[in-house]
Design an enzyme around this catalytic site. Structure first.
Site, PDB file in Angstrom:
ATOM      1  N   LYS A  13      56.739  14.338  14.225  1.00 10.76           N
ATOM      2  CA  LYS A  13      55.307  14.012  14.366  1.00 10.76           C
ATOM      3  C   LYS A  13      54.471  15.183  13.868  1.00 10.76           C
ATOM      4  O   LYS A  13      53.527  15.006  13.108  1.00 10.76           O
ATOM      5  CB  LYS A  13      54.915  13.719  15.829  1.00 10.76           C
ATOM      6  CG  LYS A  13      55.327  12.408  16.394  1.00 10.76           C
ATOM      7  CD  LYS A  13      54.610  11.208  15.847  1.00 10.76           C
ATOM      8  CE  LYS A  13      55.291  10.678  14.622  1.00 10.76           C
ATOM      9  NZ  LYS A  13      56.352   9.724  14.742  1.00 10.76           N
ATOM     10  N   ASN A  58      45.321 -14.711  22.817  1.00 14.34           N
ATOM     11  CA  ASN A  58      45.971 -13.427  22.524  1.00 14.34           C
ATOM     12  C   ASN A  58      46.792 -13.048  23.738  1.00 14.34           C
ATOM     13  O   ASN A  58      46.346 -13.280  24.865  1.00 14.34           O
ATOM     14  CB  ASN A  58      44.930 -12.317  22.327  1.00 14.34           C
ATOM     15  CG  ASN A  58      44.243 -12.407  20.993  1.00 14.34           C
ATOM     16  OD1 ASN A  58      44.530 -13.299  20.210  1.00 14.34           O
ATOM     17  ND2 ASN A  58      43.330 -11.486  20.738  1.00 14.34           N
ATOM     18  N   LYS A  61      53.316   3.747   4.986  1.00 16.95           N
ATOM     19  CA  LYS A  61      53.669   3.141   6.270  1.00 16.95           C
ATOM     20  C   LYS A  61      55.001   2.402   6.181  1.00 16.95           C
ATOM     21  O   LYS A  61      55.809   2.457   7.091  1.00 16.95           O
ATOM     22  CB  LYS A  61      52.550   2.182   6.706  1.00 16.95           C
ATOM     23  CG  LYS A  61      52.787   1.543   8.058  1.00 16.95           C
ATOM     24  CD  LYS A  61      52.763   2.579   9.169  1.00 16.95           C
ATOM     25  CE  LYS A  61      53.136   2.024  10.533  1.00 16.95           C
ATOM     26  NZ  LYS A  61      53.534   3.090  11.456  1.00 16.95           N
TER      27      LYS A  61
HETATM   28  O1  M6R Z   1      59.288   0.541   9.561  1.00 12.00           O
HETATM   29  P1  M6R Z   1      60.436   1.421   9.935  1.00 12.00           P
HETATM   30  O2  M6R Z   1      60.519   1.642  11.418  1.00 12.00           O
HETATM   31  O3  M6R Z   1      61.742   0.961   9.391  1.00 12.00           O
HETATM   32  O4  M6R Z   1      60.108   2.816   9.286  1.00 12.00           O
HETATM   33  C1  M6R Z   1      61.028   3.854   9.348  1.00 12.00           C
HETATM   34  C2  M6R Z   1      60.385   5.177   9.023  1.00 12.00           C
HETATM   35  O5  M6R Z   1      59.875   5.166   7.726  1.00 12.00           O
HETATM   36  C3  M6R Z   1      59.255   5.501  10.012  1.00 12.00           C
HETATM   37  O6  M6R Z   1      59.728   5.474  11.313  1.00 12.00           O
HETATM   38  C4  M6R Z   1      58.644   6.876   9.723  1.00 12.00           C
HETATM   39  O7  M6R Z   1      59.591   7.874   9.952  1.00 12.00           O
HETATM   40  C5  M6R Z   1      57.438   7.052  10.621  1.00 12.00           C
HETATM   41  N1  M6R Z   1      56.278   6.565   9.961  1.00 12.00           N
HETATM   42  C6  M6R Z   1      57.211   8.434  11.056  1.00 12.00           C
HETATM   43  O8  M6R Z   1      56.172   8.527  11.969  1.00 12.00           O
END
Ligand code: M6R
Length: 609
Positions: A486, A100, A604
């Site tokens: 956030k 790792n 996510k």
């Molecule tokens: O996987 P990604 O970086 O492309 O995702 C983009 C957004 O969906 C992501 O940054 C989202 O805004 C966050 N989960 C917020 O904390």
């Protein structure tokens, strides 16, 4: 992040290894493998994909082995594939290794080994390890590993097995976790405690620079010079679900705390040792094109877009070329003025976000060179981009993005400095000054995390609010955008970010007694102006949490609470400023009883438009 398990004892090793690996699945991985000692041979199986694919491949094999090692891989060097999966072996098949971390000087070692006749099969940094063991082995595996680690730069947890030494595993650690599980007539190794809990709660936590020599009956730990080290037994009292989170209450908190490591890893091997230059070997852009670029577009969604907003200011200031930051879902519908002289940088943690992928395709259709900044090797975005700069944050599990954002910022700085180097837009001494400061961010991030309980205390006082405002100027304003996101996504408090100078053009009407205003004032050149803006909200009796760099105590006169970040180059401040904002959102969310890791209505990875 990769996972490691090792077993020596009287039970069938294969099921123990597979079961241990299954307890590490939550960390994310792209391939898995095991190697066991049986009938004077090392028997190896490794497969791209889920653990079930490996299990299927193992169907029908004898389960007599009593000693072995296993691994789940999260690709960093080399795409996910059967060949790049661990374990890796030497030329003779006598040694197998799981690892790792990142071996920073692997290219240099690989060249050295190749010149000595060693043959490599994979694209990984790890494969230098079994070949080094082969080179140094003189009949004692521990002595060989001791010599190997002297040659390594970077981070590692390594476990080695040797065909000629049945019932023995040897392991080493530097900046990557490694634990021993103590059994009766059997012993275990793992990168994380969850892999051990089914068998034992008695553990030894291995420290940096230590080497472990493990048999069924004995565990010996020594330091780099071979001197024995006496270890205290750590009795694990965590529940299984708590152990998955490394003892943290939520993945988000664990990931916030992983940032010092993630920042270090993302910089690793990308700055020359004397801090003179940025090395981005992964960019295969012709010098002529680098010089010709007349506009840069940074395209992304959500938090990644916020990293792009920082990137815009950084690249414009370092490279003196116009940069636009675009929300991916808007980009392709607005007819962007993209052409062959444009550089388009798409930023995505997952590498699978549908809008970002569509923007990438549009940029390519328009003839632009596309660089992806992503955390997932082998993701759609990494495959379709012309070049990829990986954020080595490790898998991010909480929906709220934290370590992905700060490592994306690191990539923005590296890219900006690299472009400045290639185009000669920044004097060498200024590049060096920024690189020195970049390296110090990891330690400074640790200092902020040490202040967690003070931030938690402040957060509690705001848990019942329904609105919050984040204000700042320059880079502080774009970090305020991330702070507001956030807070709103995990606590469901309505939060908005504004450039502080813009308040009196409308929003000031909403600033009344006790409304929380989080005021970011880390930018030296804008500090006095920011203090004046804070006075405006102070006069309306808002409740002010100020963030400033250490030493700027004047701010305390106008704020109800002040959180300091360690002094750094103003351009790099966003990496540090965002950490208290992540903690603030986290603690408010916990205090309100929200589902921190899985906020309502959110996913996510957003793979639909
Ligand atoms: O996987 P990604 O970086 O492309 O995702 C983009 C957004 O969906 C992501 O940054 C989202 O805004 C966050 N989960 C917020 O904390």
């Amino acid at each position: 992040m990769c996972g490691i398990v090792g077993y020596v004892g009287s039970r069938a090793a294969v099921p123990v290894l597979i079961e241990g690996l299954s307890k590490l699945e939550y960390r994310g991985y792209d391939s898995a493998g095991i190697v066991v000692w049986e009938d004077n041979q090392l028997k190896l199986e490794k497969k791209l994909g889920r653990l079930s694919v490996l299990q299927e491949a193992l169907q029908g094999t004898e389960l007599n082995a009593r000693c072995g090692i296993g691994h789940t891989r999260w690709a960093t060097h080399g795409r996910p594939s059967d060949i790049n999966a661990h374990p890796h072996t030497d030329c003779t098949g006598r040694f197998a290794v799981v690892h790792n971390g990142i071996i920073e000087n692997y290219l240099e070692l690989k060249e050295w080994l190749e010149a000595k006749g060693h043959r490599f099969k994979s694209e990984t940094d790890t494969e230098v390890l079994p070949h080094l063991v082969e080179h140094y082995y003189r009949g004692d595996l521990k002595e060989a590993l001791q010599k190997v680690v002297e040659r390594l730069e970077g981070s590692y947890a390594i476990v080695v097995i040797c065909r000629d030494e049945p019932g023995r595993l040897v392991a080493a650690r530097q900046d990557s976790p490694l634990v021993v599980g103590l059994g009766e007539g059997e012993n275990f190794l793992a990168s994380d405690i969850p892999a051990l809990l089914k068998h034992t709660r008695r553990t030894l936590i291995i420290d940096d620079g230590e080497i472990v020599d493990l048999t069924a009956e004995n565990v010996a730990v020594s330091n780099g010079t071979g001197k024995p080290v006496k270890k205290e037994v750590f009795e694990v009292t965590w529940e299984e679900s708590q152990a998955e989170k490394g003892g943290y209450a939520h993945f988000m908190l664990k990931e916030i705390y992983e940032q010092p490591r993630a920042l270090r890893d993302t910089l690793s091997g990308r700055i020359t040792p004397e801090n003179h230059r940025v090395i981005l070997k992964e960019l295969n852009i012709d010098t002529h094109l680098v010089k010709k670029i007349n506009r840069v577009f940074i395209v992304a969604c959500g938090t990644a877009y916020h990293a792009g907003l920082v990137g815009k200011q950084v690249i414009e200031s370092l490279v003196r070329v116009p940069v636009e930051a675009d929300i991916a879902s808007e980009f392709r519908y607005r007819g962007p003025l993209v052409g062959p002289d444009s550089l388009v940088v798409v930023v995505s943690q997952s590498g699978e976000t549908a809008d970002t992928l569509a923007a990438l395709r549009e940029a390519k259709r328009l003839g632009a060179r596309v660089i992806a900044v992503t955390n997932v090797v082998g993701s759609s975005i990494s495959r379709e981009a012309d070049d990829v700069i990986y954020t080595w944050a490790g898998p991010e599990i909480a929906v709220a993005s934290t370590k992905a954002y700060t490592t994306q910022l690191i990539c923005m700085y590296l890219l900006g400095l690299w472009l400045a180097q290639q185009r000669g837009t920044l004097p060498q001494n200024e590049i060096r000054e920024i690189l020195v400061e970049l390296r110090e961010l990891s330690a400074k991030a640790e200092t902020i995390l040490d202040n967690n309980s003070a931030i938690e205390e402040i957060s509690r006082q705001y848990k019942d609010k329904e609105n919050a405002f984040f204000i700042g100027r320059g880079l502080d304003y774009v970090v305020a955008e991330e702070g507001a996101l956030k807070l709103k996504e995990i606590s469901y408090i309505h939060a908005e970010a504004y450039p502080a100078g813009e308040l009196k053009h409308g929003t000031l009407a909403l600033i009344v007694k006790d409304v929380p205003v989080i005021a970011l004032a880390t930018q030296k050149a804008l500090f006095e102006k920011m203090v004046s803006n804070i006075k405006e909200v102070n006069a309306r009796e808002a409740s002010i949490i100020a963030l400033a760099m250490e030493g700027n105590t004047e701010i305390e006169k106008v704020a109800d609470h002040t959180i300091y970040i360690p002094a750094t180059h103003p351009m790099l401040a966003p990496v540090l400023t965002v950490i208290p904002l992540q903690l603030l959102a986290y603690h408010v969310s916990v205090a309100r009883g929200c589902d921190v890791d899985k906020p309502r209505n959110l996913a996510k990875s957003v793979t639909v438009e």
